[in-house]
Write an enzyme that holds these catalytic residues in place. Sequence first.
Site, PDB file in Angstrom:
ATOM      1  N   LYS A 107       0.741  -1.120  -0.006  1.00  0.00           N
ATOM      2  CA  LYS A 107      -0.013  -0.151  -0.082  1.00  0.00           C
ATOM      3  C   LYS A 107       0.982   1.192  -0.037  1.00  0.00           C
ATOM      4  O   LYS A 107       1.391   1.402   1.159  1.00  0.00           O
ATOM      5  CB  LYS A 107      -0.874   0.094   1.121  1.00  0.00           C
ATOM      6  CG  LYS A 107      -2.318   0.714   1.183  1.00  0.00           C
ATOM      7  CD  LYS A 107      -2.107   1.827   0.608  1.00  0.00           C
ATOM      8  CE  LYS A 107      -1.771   3.266   1.879  1.00  0.00           C
ATOM      9  NZ  LYS A 107      -1.452   4.600   1.388  1.00  0.00           N
ATOM     10  N   GLU A 120      10.182   2.227  10.516  1.00  0.00           N
ATOM     11  CA  GLU A 120      10.805   3.178  10.330  1.00  0.00           C
ATOM     12  C   GLU A 120      10.225   4.292  10.165  1.00  0.00           C
ATOM     13  O   GLU A 120       9.657   4.813   9.349  1.00  0.00           O
ATOM     14  CB  GLU A 120      11.692   2.787   8.675  1.00  0.00           C
ATOM     15  CG  GLU A 120      13.020   3.403   8.833  1.00  0.00           C
ATOM     16  CD  GLU A 120      12.984   4.667   8.145  1.00  0.00           C
ATOM     17  OE1 GLU A 120      12.828   5.748   9.272  1.00  0.00           O
ATOM     18  OE2 GLU A 120      13.097   4.934   7.045  1.00  0.00           O
ATOM     19  N   CYS A 133      14.071  10.449   5.601  1.00  0.00           N
ATOM     20  CA  CYS A 133      14.051  10.259   6.943  1.00  0.00           C
ATOM     21  C   CYS A 133      15.300  10.315   7.691  1.00  0.00           C
ATOM     22  O   CYS A 133      15.446  10.767   8.919  1.00  0.00           O
ATOM     23  CB  CYS A 133      13.576   8.916   7.164  1.00  0.00           C
ATOM     24  SG  CYS A 133      14.319   7.457   6.025  1.00  0.00           S
ATOM     25  N   GLU A 160      10.687  16.587  13.959  1.00  0.00           N
ATOM     26  CA  GLU A 160      11.013  16.150  12.415  1.00  0.00           C
ATOM     27  C   GLU A 160      10.386  17.250  11.731  1.00  0.00           C
ATOM     28  O   GLU A 160       9.004  17.360  11.604  1.00  0.00           O
ATOM     29  CB  GLU A 160      10.880  15.012  12.024  1.00  0.00           C
ATOM     30  CG  GLU A 160      11.328  14.445  10.752  1.00  0.00           C
ATOM     31  CD  GLU A 160      11.103  12.908  10.306  1.00  0.00           C
ATOM     32  OE1 GLU A 160       9.949  12.487  10.593  1.00  0.00           O
ATOM     33  OE2 GLU A 160      11.963  12.283   9.787  1.00  0.00           O
TER      34      GLU A 160
HETATM   35  P1  NAD Z   1       2.222   8.895   7.163  1.00  0.00           P
HETATM   36  O1  NAD Z   1       2.742   8.383   8.320  1.00  0.00           O
HETATM   37  O2  NAD Z   1       0.734   9.440   7.559  1.00  0.00           O
HETATM   38  O3  NAD Z   1       1.834   8.097   6.011  1.00  0.00           O
HETATM   39  C1  NAD Z   1       2.881   7.235   5.467  1.00  0.00           C
HETATM   40  C2  NAD Z   1       2.298   5.804   4.798  1.00  0.00           C
HETATM   41  O4  NAD Z   1       1.169   5.345   5.932  1.00  0.00           O
HETATM   42  C3  NAD Z   1       1.214   6.192   3.642  1.00  0.00           C
HETATM   43  O5  NAD Z   1       1.243   5.078   2.754  1.00  0.00           O
HETATM   44  C4  NAD Z   1      -0.173   6.486   4.222  1.00  0.00           C
HETATM   45  O6  NAD Z   1      -1.181   5.983   3.478  1.00  0.00           O
HETATM   46  C5  NAD Z   1      -0.123   5.390   5.193  1.00  0.00           C
HETATM   47  N1  NAD Z   1      -1.098   5.455   6.358  1.00  0.00           N
HETATM   48  C6  NAD Z   1      -1.500   6.615   7.128  1.00  0.00           C
HETATM   49  N2  NAD Z   1      -2.341   6.296   7.885  1.00  0.00           N
HETATM   50  C7  NAD Z   1      -2.453   4.766   8.189  1.00  0.00           C
HETATM   51  C8  NAD Z   1      -3.112   4.227   8.920  1.00  0.00           C
HETATM   52  N3  NAD Z   1      -3.988   4.730   9.982  1.00  0.00           N
HETATM   53  N4  NAD Z   1      -2.843   2.830   8.838  1.00  0.00           N
HETATM   54  C9  NAD Z   1      -2.132   2.438   7.961  1.00  0.00           C
HETATM   55  N5  NAD Z   1      -1.345   3.405   7.095  1.00  0.00           N
HETATM   56  C10 NAD Z   1      -1.752   4.568   7.159  1.00  0.00           C
HETATM   57  O7  NAD Z   1       3.123  10.133   6.785  1.00  0.00           O
HETATM   58  P2  NAD Z   1       2.585  11.437   6.077  1.00  0.00           P
HETATM   59  O8  NAD Z   1       1.176  11.969   6.664  1.00  0.00           O
HETATM   60  O9  NAD Z   1       2.361  11.132   4.664  1.00  0.00           O
HETATM   61  O10 NAD Z   1       3.795  12.484   6.529  1.00  0.00           O
HETATM   62  C11 NAD Z   1       3.651  12.995   7.910  1.00  0.00           C
HETATM   63  C12 NAD Z   1       5.008  13.310   8.554  1.00  0.00           C
HETATM   64  O11 NAD Z   1       5.731  11.997   8.461  1.00  0.00           O
HETATM   65  C13 NAD Z   1       6.162  14.056   7.660  1.00  0.00           C
HETATM   66  O12 NAD Z   1       5.828  15.434   7.886  1.00  0.00           O
HETATM   67  C14 NAD Z   1       7.208  13.368   8.209  1.00  0.00           C
HETATM   68  O13 NAD Z   1       7.575  14.138   9.423  1.00  0.00           O
HETATM   69  C15 NAD Z   1       7.091  12.068   8.333  1.00  0.00           C
HETATM   70  N6  NAD Z   1       7.509  11.025   7.428  1.00  0.00           N
HETATM   71  C16 NAD Z   1       8.559  10.216   7.594  1.00  0.00           C
HETATM   72  C17 NAD Z   1       8.840   9.558   6.518  1.00  0.00           C
HETATM   73  C18 NAD Z   1      10.121   8.642   6.717  1.00  0.00           C
HETATM   74  O14 NAD Z   1      10.620   8.193   5.686  1.00  0.00           O
HETATM   75  N7  NAD Z   1      10.333   8.329   7.917  1.00  0.00           N
HETATM   76  C19 NAD Z   1       8.231   9.502   5.185  1.00  0.00           C
HETATM   77  C20 NAD Z   1       7.118  10.365   4.949  1.00  0.00           C
HETATM   78  C21 NAD Z   1       6.858  11.063   6.043  1.00  0.00           C
END
Ligand code: NAD
Length: 493
Positions: free
Chosen positions: A188, A263, A297, A395
């Site tokens: 996903k 991660e 990240c 972050e």
């Molecule tokens: P997020 O954690 O919401 O999304 C990451 C993934 O999780 C996406 O595929 C999303 O669809 C999925 N997701 C969201 N809610 C979910 C749930 N309840 N159950 C299962 N999967 C779910 O991240 P974001 O909103 O896109 O970004 C927010 C913050 O997260 C960023 O500002 C950053 O600080 C951090 N981030 C970190 C990384 C990393 O590589 N560590 C990557 C993206 C974002």
Amino acid sequence: MQSAHLYPSARNWRENKPQYGHLIGNRWQDSDAAPIPVTAPATGHDFAWLARGGASEIDAAVIAARAALAGDWGRATATERGRLMQDFATLVLANADQLAWIEAHDTGKPISQARADLRAVARYFQFYGEAADKVHGEVIPYLTDYNVSVVREPLGVTAHITPWNYPAQMFGRTIAPALAMGNAAVLKPAEEACLVCLELGQLMVQAGLPAGALNIVTGLGEAAGAALTRHPGINFVSFTGSPEVGRLVQEAAAIHHVPVVLELGGKSPQVVFADADLEAAAAAVCKAIIQNAGQTCSAGSRVLVERSIFGIFTRLLSEHFAAVRVGVPEQDADLGPLISATQQRRVLDFIQDAQRDGLPMIVQTPIPTQLEHGFFVPPTVFGPVPADHRLVCQEVFGPVLAAQVFDSEEEAVALANGTEFGLVAGVWTHDGARQQRMARCIVSGQVFINCYGAGGGVELPFGGTKRSGHGREKGLMALEELSTTKTIVNYYG
Ligand code: NAD
């Protein structure tokens, strides 16, 4: 759910707004729900559509994966899996230009970064494809007339939830070791940017992947992602994203006692001592926060500078920041836009808060006015920033660097370890004993000395401690995470 081959012809990609489907059991399928628009971060324009999957598409994907394990994919030898993965890597390289173009427009990243990301995908599949038949079991000396062996087996159906910052690389990092160990995967990817994952899925089918070995369902996190993590048919979850969602993922996986690798990002420090090669350190510190517009990240989002060189070092840093070229993907600048208007607003808020709190701004690179429609944020360095400020503790996920100052090695260690995160750290010094002490005392998954690799190569185990998550990806360790062992005790007396 209607069945349709939604994969767009790459040749008409520029002219049409293609609509992408889910890849389930090697077939492209749509959803009844309204599709999700895909926006180009560099221009703010919508240019494609994603299928909006939910619980029923996830269910179909898990069933397809289970069937693959009971069928051709489950019967394939490790060598056959490895060969297929290497054939796929060859296809990725043959199509790399086109895939990089799609990745660059979907994420806004400079085209040369997107090309590097596609080469990394190929490298992941080469590395894990070569490793597939080299993971051997053990024989344990035990009681007389007993033969005890420990064999490594796939976990079963593995779930993978990936973010938008490196869609291509994340595909390689999480899917390649899963397939190498003989699991069947359900991916996903992030709704903000994932077209390249669907294109790579199509290439996997072309490479001869048996139906159901890899399934991709697109959709919102709270719908498709959440349904995947709590599905009773999965045996493992790999998640990369925010700490908040990571916790939800772990809670959902706990319902069925499913192991999780998380991660969750970081607040990675680079520590610069007075005896370091300051020019090399300044160049690396700038690159480590500019790369992918800070949406990495393992971005080096803090720099800790010994007080005696704070002035000279920040001057060097300012020169590097002033030279950062900003542009749309085709201009192949150093810095592109952020992924979305939401992320742009979020990062600009960090900058405004820092200004409101009176933090000294060391340098800010302006964004050219012709780029005002994209989601750009000016690269900015603040410092010295107090250890308890939001800019040090949270972050940002944008091109914003917090500089901190220290007087002693002990203070440097305390500051480096002074956040809730622990993913990557950099240390810049020529003192060999200090290098060793710092590497041992810093709490993080990786430490780079006189270099900074932002996660490093495919070979290097990667992952966090503390709020950065747990479990390891990359390197041969990923193969251990993505498999389990069975101890077979045979009495032959
Ligand atoms: P997020 O954690 O919401 O999304 C990451 C993934 O999780 C996406 O595929 C999303 O669809 C999925 N997701 C969201 N809610 C979910 C749930 N309840 N159950 C299962 N999967 C779910 O991240 P974001 O909103 O896109 O970004 C927010 C913050 O997260 C960023 O500002 C950053 O600080 C951090 N981030 C970190 C990384 C990393 O590589 N560590 C990557 C993206 C974002």
